[in-house]
Write an enzyme that holds these catalytic residues in place. Structure first.
Site, PDB file in Angstrom:
ATOM      1  N   ARG A  78      -6.587   4.369   6.284  1.00 25.63           N
ATOM      2  CA  ARG A  78      -7.815   4.863   6.914  1.00 25.63           C
ATOM      3  C   ARG A  78      -8.933   4.887   5.876  1.00 25.63           C
ATOM      4  O   ARG A  78      -8.685   5.121   4.701  1.00 25.63           O
ATOM      5  CB  ARG A  78      -7.616   6.287   7.425  1.00 25.63           C
ATOM      6  CG  ARG A  78      -6.940   6.364   8.751  1.00 25.63           C
ATOM      7  CD  ARG A  78      -6.960   7.767   9.298  1.00 25.63           C
ATOM      8  NE  ARG A  78      -6.105   8.659   8.547  1.00 25.63           N
ATOM      9  CZ  ARG A  78      -6.521   9.558   7.665  1.00 25.63           C
ATOM     10  NH1 ARG A  78      -7.808   9.702   7.437  1.00 25.63           N
ATOM     11  NH2 ARG A  78      -5.671  10.319   7.042  1.00 25.63           N
ATOM     12  N   TYR A 218      -6.497  -2.240  10.366  1.00 31.24           N
ATOM     13  CA  TYR A 218      -5.354  -1.393  10.009  1.00 31.24           C
ATOM     14  C   TYR A 218      -5.317  -0.059  10.760  1.00 31.24           C
ATOM     15  O   TYR A 218      -6.322   0.666  10.807  1.00 31.24           O
ATOM     16  CB  TYR A 218      -5.378  -1.098   8.499  1.00 31.24           C
ATOM     17  CG  TYR A 218      -4.017  -0.671   7.993  1.00 31.24           C
ATOM     18  CD1 TYR A 218      -3.090  -1.621   7.583  1.00 31.24           C
ATOM     19  CD2 TYR A 218      -3.630   0.664   7.973  1.00 31.24           C
ATOM     20  CE1 TYR A 218      -1.822  -1.256   7.151  1.00 31.24           C
ATOM     21  CE2 TYR A 218      -2.366   1.046   7.543  1.00 31.24           C
ATOM     22  CZ  TYR A 218      -1.465   0.073   7.133  1.00 31.24           C
ATOM     23  OH  TYR A 218      -0.214   0.444   6.711  1.00 31.24           O
ATOM     24  N   GLY A 219      -4.164   0.282  11.268  1.00 30.07           N
ATOM     25  CA  GLY A 219      -3.847   1.631  11.770  1.00 30.07           C
ATOM     26  C   GLY A 219      -4.959   2.300  12.544  1.00 30.07           C
ATOM     27  O   GLY A 219      -5.570   1.728  13.445  1.00 30.07           O
ATOM     28  N   LYS A 227      -6.558   8.098  16.265  1.00 30.25           N
ATOM     29  CA  LYS A 227      -7.417   9.062  15.568  1.00 30.25           C
ATOM     30  C   LYS A 227      -8.832   9.095  16.166  1.00 30.25           C
ATOM     31  O   LYS A 227      -9.445  10.152  16.289  1.00 30.25           O
ATOM     32  CB  LYS A 227      -7.487   8.715  14.081  1.00 30.25           C
ATOM     33  CG  LYS A 227      -6.131   8.655  13.395  1.00 30.25           C
ATOM     34  CD  LYS A 227      -5.411   9.978  13.434  1.00 30.25           C
ATOM     35  CE  LYS A 227      -4.161   9.957  12.575  1.00 30.25           C
ATOM     36  NZ  LYS A 227      -3.427  11.218  12.642  1.00 30.25           N
ATOM     37  N   HIS A 247      -4.492  17.826  15.648  1.00 24.92           N
ATOM     38  CA  HIS A 247      -3.654  16.957  14.817  1.00 24.92           C
ATOM     39  C   HIS A 247      -2.313  17.676  14.616  1.00 24.92           C
ATOM     40  O   HIS A 247      -2.030  18.165  13.525  1.00 24.92           O
ATOM     41  CB  HIS A 247      -4.386  16.723  13.482  1.00 24.92           C
ATOM     42  CG  HIS A 247      -3.768  15.681  12.614  1.00 24.92           C
ATOM     43  ND1 HIS A 247      -3.976  15.635  11.261  1.00 24.92           N
ATOM     44  CD2 HIS A 247      -2.958  14.644  12.897  1.00 24.92           C
ATOM     45  CE1 HIS A 247      -3.320  14.618  10.745  1.00 24.92           C
ATOM     46  NE2 HIS A 247      -2.699  13.991  11.711  1.00 24.92           N
ATOM     47  N   SER A 269      -2.082  14.743   6.557  1.00 26.15           N
ATOM     48  CA  SER A 269      -1.372  13.468   6.631  1.00 26.15           C
ATOM     49  C   SER A 269      -0.251  13.379   5.608  1.00 26.15           C
ATOM     50  O   SER A 269      -0.404  13.806   4.464  1.00 26.15           O
ATOM     51  CB  SER A 269      -2.349  12.325   6.368  1.00 26.15           C
ATOM     52  OG  SER A 269      -3.358  12.372   7.316  1.00 26.15           O
ATOM     53  N   ALA A 270       0.857  12.793   6.041  1.00 22.24           N
ATOM     54  CA  ALA A 270       1.992  12.490   5.171  1.00 22.24           C
ATOM     55  C   ALA A 270       2.553  13.712   4.430  1.00 22.24           C
ATOM     56  O   ALA A 270       2.862  13.669   3.256  1.00 22.24           O
ATOM     57  CB  ALA A 270       1.614  11.394   4.182  1.00 22.24           C
ATOM     58  N   CYS A 271       2.679  14.830   5.153  1.00 19.28           N
ATOM     59  CA  CYS A 271       3.318  16.045   4.606  1.00 19.28           C
ATOM     60  C   CYS A 271       4.679  16.253   5.248  1.00 19.28           C
ATOM     61  O   CYS A 271       5.201  17.359   5.255  1.00 19.28           O
ATOM     62  CB  CYS A 271       2.483  17.282   4.930  1.00 19.28           C
ATOM     63  SG  CYS A 271       1.260  17.670   3.708  1.00 19.28           S
ATOM     64  N   ASP A 294       2.313  13.624  16.159  1.00 21.00           N
ATOM     65  CA  ASP A 294       1.007  13.564  15.477  1.00 21.00           C
ATOM     66  C   ASP A 294      -0.132  14.292  16.188  1.00 21.00           C
ATOM     67  O   ASP A 294      -0.962  14.885  15.522  1.00 21.00           O
ATOM     68  CB  ASP A 294       0.621  12.093  15.266  1.00 21.00           C
ATOM     69  CG  ASP A 294      -0.449  11.917  14.190  1.00 21.00           C
ATOM     70  OD1 ASP A 294      -0.381  12.622  13.164  1.00 21.00           O
ATOM     71  OD2 ASP A 294      -1.355  11.082  14.373  1.00 21.00           O
ATOM     72  N   ARG A 386       3.754   1.290   7.261  1.00 19.35           N
ATOM     73  CA  ARG A 386       3.965   2.037   8.508  1.00 19.35           C
ATOM     74  C   ARG A 386       4.948   1.355   9.439  1.00 19.35           C
ATOM     75  O   ARG A 386       5.157   0.145   9.364  1.00 19.35           O
ATOM     76  CB  ARG A 386       2.628   2.152   9.261  1.00 19.35           C
ATOM     77  CG  ARG A 386       1.546   2.913   8.512  1.00 19.35           C
ATOM     78  CD  ARG A 386       1.755   4.390   8.632  1.00 19.35           C
ATOM     79  NE  ARG A 386       0.754   5.156   7.908  1.00 19.35           N
ATOM     80  CZ  ARG A 386       0.297   6.339   8.320  1.00 19.35           C
ATOM     81  NH1 ARG A 386       0.730   6.885   9.428  1.00 19.35           N
ATOM     82  NH2 ARG A 386      -0.582   6.994   7.598  1.00 19.35           N
ATOM     83  N   ARG A 417       1.019  20.821   1.558  1.00 21.71           N
ATOM     84  CA  ARG A 417       1.873  20.480   0.414  1.00 21.71           C
ATOM     85  C   ARG A 417       1.319  21.257  -0.775  1.00 21.71           C
ATOM     86  O   ARG A 417       0.300  20.862  -1.350  1.00 21.71           O
ATOM     87  CB  ARG A 417       1.756  18.968   0.202  1.00 21.71           C
ATOM     88  CG  ARG A 417       2.562  18.379  -0.908  1.00 21.71           C
ATOM     89  CD  ARG A 417       2.280  16.882  -0.986  1.00 21.71           C
ATOM     90  NE  ARG A 417       2.941  16.160   0.081  1.00 21.71           N
ATOM     91  CZ  ARG A 417       4.180  15.691   0.010  1.00 21.71           C
ATOM     92  NH1 ARG A 417       4.875  15.840  -1.104  1.00 21.71           N
ATOM     93  NH2 ARG A 417       4.704  15.038   1.016  1.00 21.71           N
TER      94      ARG A 417
HETATM   95  C1  OXD Z   1      -2.522  10.326   9.464  1.00 21.78           C
HETATM   96  C2  OXD Z   1      -1.672   9.530  10.346  1.00 21.78           C
HETATM   97  O1  OXD Z   1      -3.063   9.786   8.491  1.00 21.78           O
HETATM   98  O2  OXD Z   1      -1.090  10.100  11.268  1.00 21.78           O
HETATM   99  O3  OXD Z   1      -2.668  11.533   9.724  1.00 21.78           O
HETATM  100  O4  OXD Z   1      -1.589   8.313  10.176  1.00 21.78           O
HETATM  101 MN    MN Z   2      -1.748  12.081  11.544  1.00 20.66          MN
END
Ligand code: OXD
Ligand code: MN
Length: 603
Positions: A78, A218-219, A227, A247, A269-271, A294, A386, A417
């Site tokens: 992102r 991307y994503g 998002k 979220h 993100s990513a926790c 998510d 991903r 985190r």
């Molecule tokens: C984020 C995701 O970055 O879910 O939160 O991809």
């Molecule tokens: Mn997310």
């Protein structure tokens, strides 16, 4: 049949027809493909992506219906610096969003999108966020020139012509326009992952509820339902209409007596959100089931309870670190029909990433398409690699995950985190304090967004990159909910699996053992006498956290819940400083909570 005839038989919605015609005029594609979401269409697009070398097919015996995509190395995450909320006034976007005057931005976008699909096909994707039969779902239409986006959207959202039936003649939709930003002029050859990183723009217009995304494939930059729509635009809709677009993962937890409760949880993100959402509980008789990993759309219903739906249809999880040890249910979810991006390829045409179980292969093709061996010392998969996998492939998908009414949420969990200070689990003193806790989340950064890794950043409600309006007003929206009469408000908790000792080792085993923390939360929600007051909130009473069978010393346990008044006074100062960002739009409740915390720490 001319494309106009095709359009008329595809949708009877005049607004949609006219919007598509405008976009054709602006983007000037060579072809237009009105998507149906069918299997044949999917296969056709997959074949196209194989021919352009955007994806490779994985071994159909090992990984049926699955593919590996490799992105341009400059298009891997992102892009918050290029993401804009173009509200009418700058103030309404607030200090945590990039803003541009909507008129100026529209001119910029018109210039960028003019002729941007030359030489390409424009795909029009009808999709629904949420179950098609739910009154809480919303319809989106995405226009894109990326067949990779179409195939990924088919996993992540409900893409089908049924969406057009629900839309009917008069229905409304969230319009999203996406282009990779690389027109193919004069027969210019294409590359495997077209993108235009220097001109990236991910733009949201909260007034018209529309999305424009340029330059990235991307994503979340390109799969606009996730998002952009389900969080940034939906958060604005939720504020206007009195609901919550968050979220948050959603999970169901059943105790050994068969009683079930649902929880929603927000983590930056990513926790480990996906890990928690589909955890195998280690505690005997306790069971977790997954509704979503998510995003949660939540509404208070007639009975005064808060109900959540998962607007998504798939998981877009971070691959590295996902394994049968850390998350077996994710591994089972991605056994077939999955699109992987930027993971490594094994010699038997399967996928691999750092942190996967078993022996590390001696040879791979890495995410950059280079031969890789361990001696290189580099990562074979990108750290934000991903998987996009259908949610219904998760072995512990909740039986109610597509219930149009949603599932009743009895507790909300915030986490981050944090190596220091923050206890393993604590409960807010009341709703107002809980909202303050959500607003106070901070976390050490990871690779999900561009930028440096390992720095502490404030991420209120884990919504910092995803709130489509002024964050001070967002806090207010949450506080106001607590003042409404007749609502059964969920209890609010904070967790931190990541606290470390002075040697830098994690104090808590995490993963399935987090079920012990969920059990404590469950029992508190039941009204059991499991908590005692501390300056930061309610923490577990002595022996109320079930650590039976866990090899954890008394000292360790004490450290997990230690509240060092000096460190917290420092934390308080830090928080005060952070909240000054919101100036006169900081709700007074935040200042009250800062003061109360200060008093409690002083006592
Ligand atoms: C984020 C995701 O970055 O879910 O939160 O991809
Ligand atoms: Mn997310």
């Amino acid at each position: 049949m001319s494309s106009i005839d095709a359009l008329e038989s595809w949708t009877s919605n005049l607004k949609l027809r006219s919007w598509i015609k405008q976009k054709i005029e602006l983007c000037n594609p060579d072809k237009v493909h009105l998507c149906t979401g069918s299997k044949d269409e999917h296969q056709h697009l997959i074949n196209t992506l194989i021919s352009t070398k955007t994806i490779v097919a994985l071994d159909p015996d090992l990984r049926p219906g699955s593919y590996l995509a490799r992105s341009d190395p400059e298009d891997v995450a992102r892009v918050e610096a290029s993401t804009f909320i173009c509200s009418e006034s700058k103030d309404d976007a607030g200090p945590t969003n990039n803003w541009e005057d909507p008129r100026i931005m529209r001119e910029k976008l018109s210039a960028l999108f003019k002729g941007c699909m030359k030489g390409r096909t424009m795909y029009v994707i009808p999709y629904c966020m949420g179950p098609l039969d739910s009154k809480f779902s919303h319809i989106g239409i995405e226009i894109t020139d990326s067949p990779y986006v179409v195939c990924s959207m088919r996993i992540m959202a409900r893409v089908s012509t049924k969406v057009l039936d629900v839309l009917g003649d008069e229905g409304d939709f969230i319009a999203g326009t996406h282009s990779v930003g690389v027109p193919l002029k004069d027969g210019k050859a294409d590359v495997s992952w077209p993108c235009n990183p220097k001109k990236r723009h991910i733009v949201h217009f909260p007034t018209t509820k529309s999305i424009w995304s340029y330059g990235s494939g991307y994503g979340g930059n390109a799969l606009l339902g996730k998002k952009c729509f389900a969080l940034r635009i939906a958060s604005v809709m939720a504020k206007e209409q009195g609901w919550l677009a968050e979220h948050m993962l959603i999970l169901g937890l059943t105790n050994p007596e068969g009683e079930k409760k649902y929880f929603a949880a927000a983590f930056p993100s990513a926790c480990g959100k996906t890990n928690l959402a589909m955890m195998n509980a280690t505690l005997d008789g306790w069971k977790v089931e997954c509704v979503g990993d998510d995003i949660a759309w939540m509404h208070f219903q007639e009975d005064g309870k808060l109900y959540a739906i998962n607007p998504e249809n798939g998981f877009f999880g971070v691959a590295p670190g996902t394994s049968f040890t850390s998350n077996p249910n994710a591994m089972y979810s991605l056994r077939k029909n999955t699109i992987f991006t930027n993971v490594a390829l094994t010699d038997d045409q399967d996928i691999w990433w750092e942190g996967m179980d078993g022996k590390r292969p001696d040879h791979l093709v890495d995410w950059l398409s280079q031969d890789w061996s361990p001696s290189l010392g580099s990562k074979a998969a990108h750290s934000n690699a991903r998987f996009a996998a259908p949610a219904n492939q998760c072995p512990i998908i909740d039986p109610n995950w597509e219930n149009p009414k949603g599932v009743p949420i009895e507790g909300i969990i915030f986490g981050g985190r944090r190596a220091h200070n923050v206890p393993l689990v604590y409960e807010s003193l009341d709703w107002q304090h809980g909202v303050f806790l959500g607003a106070s989340i901070s976390s050490e950064t990871t690779a999900a967004a561009e930028g440096s890794v390992g720095k502490l950043r404030h991420d209120p409600f884990a919504m910092l990159p995803f709130c489509g309006y002024h964050m001070g007003d967002y806090f207010k929206h949450w506080f106001e909910i607590g003042k409404k009469q007749g609502l059964s408000l969920p209890k609010i908790f904070c967790v931190n699996w990541f606290r470390k000792d002075c040697k830098g080792d994690f104090l808590w085993p995490g993963f399935g053992e987090n079920s012990r923390v969920l059990k404590w939360i469950f029992e508190s929600v039941q009204g059991q006498d499991v908590k005692e007051k501390s300056p930061v909130g309610f923490i577990p009473r002595l022996n109320s956290l079930d650590v039976s069978g866990l090899n954890i010393s008394e000292k360790h346990l004490k450290n997990l819940f230690e509240i060092d008044a000096q460190e917290w006074t420092h934390e308080l100062g830090e928080l005060k400083n952070f909240f000054t960002l919101f100036k006169d739009r900081l709700p007074q409740e935040i200042s009250q909570e800062l003061e109360s915390l200060e008093k409690r720490l002083a006592n």
